[in-house]
Design a protein around this motif. Structure first.
Motif, PDB file in Angstrom:
ATOM      1  N   LEU A  12      11.408  23.905  41.875  1.00 15.06           N
ATOM      2  CA  LEU A  12      10.385  23.050  41.196  1.00 15.06           C
ATOM      3  C   LEU A  12       9.483  23.796  40.309  1.00 15.06           C
ATOM      4  O   LEU A  12       8.680  24.829  40.644  1.00 15.06           O
ATOM      5  N   VAL A  13       9.484  23.351  39.056  1.00 10.68           N
ATOM      6  CA  VAL A  13       8.878  24.156  38.042  1.00 10.68           C
ATOM      7  C   VAL A  13       7.844  23.056  37.430  1.00 10.68           C
ATOM      8  O   VAL A  13       8.068  21.804  37.071  1.00 10.68           O
ATOM      9  N   LEU A  14       6.493  23.545  37.348  1.00  8.19           N
ATOM     10  CA  LEU A  14       5.508  22.688  36.755  1.00  8.19           C
ATOM     11  C   LEU A  14       5.033  23.336  35.314  1.00  8.19           C
ATOM     12  O   LEU A  14       4.669  24.475  35.176  1.00  8.19           O
ATOM     13  N   ILE A  23      -3.403  19.686  41.992  1.00  7.08           N
ATOM     14  CA  ILE A  23      -3.411  18.924  43.181  1.00  7.08           C
ATOM     15  C   ILE A  23      -2.174  19.315  44.070  1.00  7.08           C
ATOM     16  O   ILE A  23      -2.127  19.662  45.232  1.00  7.08           O
ATOM     17  N   VAL A  24      -0.939  19.479  43.292  1.00  3.62           N
ATOM     18  CA  VAL A  24       0.443  19.960  43.807  1.00  3.62           C
ATOM     19  C   VAL A  24       0.241  21.169  44.357  1.00  3.62           C
ATOM     20  O   VAL A  24       0.749  21.626  45.589  1.00  3.62           O
ATOM     21  N   LEU A  25      -0.438  22.117  43.757  1.00  2.43           N
ATOM     22  CA  LEU A  25      -0.438  23.655  44.096  1.00  2.43           C
ATOM     23  C   LEU A  25      -1.527  23.523  45.389  1.00  2.43           C
ATOM     24  O   LEU A  25      -0.864  24.151  46.623  1.00  2.43           O
ATOM     25  N   MET A  30      -1.383  23.778  51.473  1.00  2.00           N
ATOM     26  CA  MET A  30      -1.645  23.128  52.985  1.00  2.00           C
ATOM     27  C   MET A  30      -0.350  22.764  53.573  1.00  2.00           C
ATOM     28  O   MET A  30      -0.517  23.137  54.729  1.00  2.00           O
ATOM     29  N   LYS A  31       0.781  22.494  53.042  1.00  3.95           N
ATOM     30  CA  LYS A  31       1.820  22.039  53.604  1.00  3.95           C
ATOM     31  C   LYS A  31       3.135  22.241  52.667  1.00  3.95           C
ATOM     32  O   LYS A  31       3.456  21.699  52.179  1.00  3.95           O
ATOM     33  N   LEU A 109      11.540  19.420  37.589  1.00  2.00           N
ATOM     34  CA  LEU A 109      10.770  19.630  36.363  1.00  2.00           C
ATOM     35  C   LEU A 109       9.703  18.677  36.472  1.00  2.00           C
ATOM     36  O   LEU A 109       9.856  17.476  36.311  1.00  2.00           O
ATOM     37  N   SER A 110       8.402  19.047  36.275  1.00  2.00           N
ATOM     38  CA  SER A 110       7.285  18.266  36.007  1.00  2.00           C
ATOM     39  C   SER A 110       6.554  18.761  34.902  1.00  2.00           C
ATOM     40  O   SER A 110       5.984  20.016  34.750  1.00  2.00           O
ATOM     41  N   ILE A 111       6.107  17.840  34.049  1.00  2.00           N
ATOM     42  CA  ILE A 111       5.349  18.197  32.857  1.00  2.00           C
ATOM     43  C   ILE A 111       3.813  17.489  32.892  1.00  2.00           C
ATOM     44  O   ILE A 111       3.732  16.339  32.920  1.00  2.00           O
ATOM     45  N   ASP A 112       2.784  18.158  32.826  1.00  2.00           N
ATOM     46  CA  ASP A 112       1.575  17.969  32.690  1.00  2.00           C
ATOM     47  C   ASP A 112       0.629  18.686  31.809  1.00  2.00           C
ATOM     48  O   ASP A 112      -0.216  19.579  32.113  1.00  2.00           O
TER      49      ASP A 112
END
Length: 250
Positions: A12-14, A23-25, A30-31, A109-112
């Motif tokens: 999973l690449v951000l 928030i994802v990190l 945490m889990k 892939l997630s782009i922000d």
């Protein structure tokens, strides 16, 4: 950086260190998800929290207090972290190509990466870009103006904000509060400051309830912020007789 010793099934690449990915990190830390390798690629080592922008502009929060350090957050999530700029995506082979030659494989892939100013407002965009390059983020937009007022508080100041959404309203009130304090501290008349808020539509904050819109408009009027409703800003002209800054924010 800690390494995940479990066999990797998914990468999973951000791309970008914005709020969502921060928030994802945190949630991964945490889990963690078993057999998922998390990678963050970002050009900036710290990400700014936009919710604190009005307070920063008003002088209540420092630059560091408004930013999240991504390195310890990535360590907490056991994520791979690359400080680089993404220049292309190879979607056929699921690869991310970076400016420094880095190639990162991905399954998901997630782009922000945030937004940029509208290209139509050329001079406004150039003004914002120059400050973005200098301070690396728009949380310090207006810093040079604040310094100018502190050094020469007798100079007339005219500020125009294009965009009458919640962000534009917050910015107008925050900048006025900060600059009024500076003018009072230097014993100069607050009448030297003019703030103009331009809104394309006929009402401010159109997505909010009518009672909220009415109350906000009343507050702005009482505080002397000049409203220009039904007006679209298309060009920013230079006025050498005044210190003039234009900010585009929704």
């Amino acid at each position: 950086m800690q390494q995940n010793l479990q066999p990797i099934v998914k990468d999973l690449v951000l791309i970008g260190g914005g709020h969502s990915h921060a928030i994802v990190l945190r949630m991964f830390g945490m889990k963690p998800l078993r057999k998922v390798r998390l990678t963050l690629i970002t050009a900036a080592k710290k990400t700014a929290y936009s919710g604190m922008l009005p307070g920063h502009i008003a002088g209540y929060y420092s630059h560091d207090e408004c930013h999240i350090d991504l390195q310890p957050l990535a360590n907490f999530a056991q994520a791979q972290l690359y400080f680089d700029r993404v220049v292309a995506l190879d979607l056929e082979n699921n690869k991310v190509l970076c400016a420094n030659g880095l190639v990162v494989d991905f399954d998901l892939l997630s782009i922000d990466i945030g937004s940029t100013p509208a290209t139509g407002l050329y001079q406004v965009q150039q003004n914002m870009r120059s400050q973005l390059n200098q301070y690396r983020n728009y949380w310090n937009i207006g810093k040079s103006l604040i310094e100018t007022v502190g050094k020469n508080s007798q100079a007339p100041i005219s500020i125009a904000i294009a965009g009458g959404g919640a962000g534009g309203v917050e910015l107008a009130l925050s900048m006025q509060s900060r600059l009024h304090r500076i003018l009072r501290q230097t014993q100069q008349p607050i009448q030297n400051l003019e703030i103009h808020l331009f809104q394309r539509g006929q009402e401010l904050m159109p997505n909010y309830h009518q009672s909220v819109r009415h109350q906000i408009q009343q507050i702005l009027t009482e505080r002397g912020i000049k409203l220009h409703l039904g007006e679209t800003v298309c060009i920013a002209a230079t006025n050498h007789n005044k210190t003039k800054q234009i900010f585009e924010i929704k």
